[in-house]
Design an enzyme around this catalytic site. Structure first.
Site, short mmCIF file in Angstrom:
data_model
loop_
_atom_site.label_atom_id
_atom_site.label_comp_id
_atom_site.label_asym_id
_atom_site.label_seq_id
_atom_site.Cartn_x
_atom_site.Cartn_y
_atom_site.Cartn_z
N ILE A 45 0.87 -1.18 0.00
CA ILE A 45 0.00 0.00 0.00
C ILE A 45 0.90 1.23 0.00
O ILE A 45 1.54 1.54 1.01
CB ILE A 45 -0.94 0.00 1.23
CG1 ILE A 45 -1.76 -1.29 1.27
CG2 ILE A 45 -1.84 1.24 1.19
CD1 ILE A 45 -2.55 -1.48 2.56
N GLU A 57 4.08 -7.96 2.92
CA GLU A 57 4.41 -8.91 3.99
C GLU A 57 3.96 -8.36 5.35
O GLU A 57 3.36 -9.07 6.16
CB GLU A 57 5.92 -9.19 4.03
CG GLU A 57 6.47 -9.81 2.77
CD GLU A 57 6.98 -8.79 1.77
OE1 GLU A 57 6.34 -7.71 1.60
OE2 GLU A 57 8.02 -9.05 1.15
ZN ZN Z 1 9.13 -4.97 2.93
#
Ligand code: ZN
Length: 128
Positions: A45, A57
């Site tokens: 994002i 992640e």
């Molecule tokens: Zn990262």
């Protein structure tokens, strides 16, 4: 529930559709498998204030941790045709919760599975 590396990678690949990457165009999806067999997805994002950008992640981890999860077995990361290896911040972030997590990526059509300790051999750790 166990889930194959291939299936987890497929879920990560599917999550990419929700990435918000208007600046780089680099869309990443992640699929995180918890110790108790649940899967949490994440996407990168981006933000107009670049420093506010967050990686796929960490989004997956934040979602899971905020739901009470603390142990994780593996995470698949997909950036489409390009291999996407977790950045340094994400490696350190994941290490906090699961130093032994397996990181699944794909390069040249082949899945690659690495323990996080290989990607981050000397993590920073404070005594708890
Ligand atoms: Zn990262």
């Amino acid at each position: 529930m166990d889930i194959s590396n291939e299936k987890l990678y497929e879920i990560a690949e599917g999550a990419r559709a929700n990435a918000y990457a208007p600046f780089s165009g680099f869309c990443v999806g992640a699929a995180l498998l918890t110790d108790d067999g649940e899967v949490y997805t994440g996407v990168n994002i981006e933000n107009s204030s670049y420093g506010a950008t967050i990686c796929a992640e960490r989004v997956a981890f934040v979602k899971a941790i905020s739901e009470g999860k603390r142990g994780f077995r593996k995470i698949a990361v997909s950036a489409g045709a390009e291999e996407s290896i977790p950045c340094g911040i994400c490696r350190q972030f994941m290490y906090e919760f699961s130093p032994e997590i397996e990181v699944i990526t794909k390069a040249a059509g082949e899945l690659k599975v690495r323990p996080l300790t290989e990607l981050l051999p000397e993590a920073f750790v404070l005594d708890k």
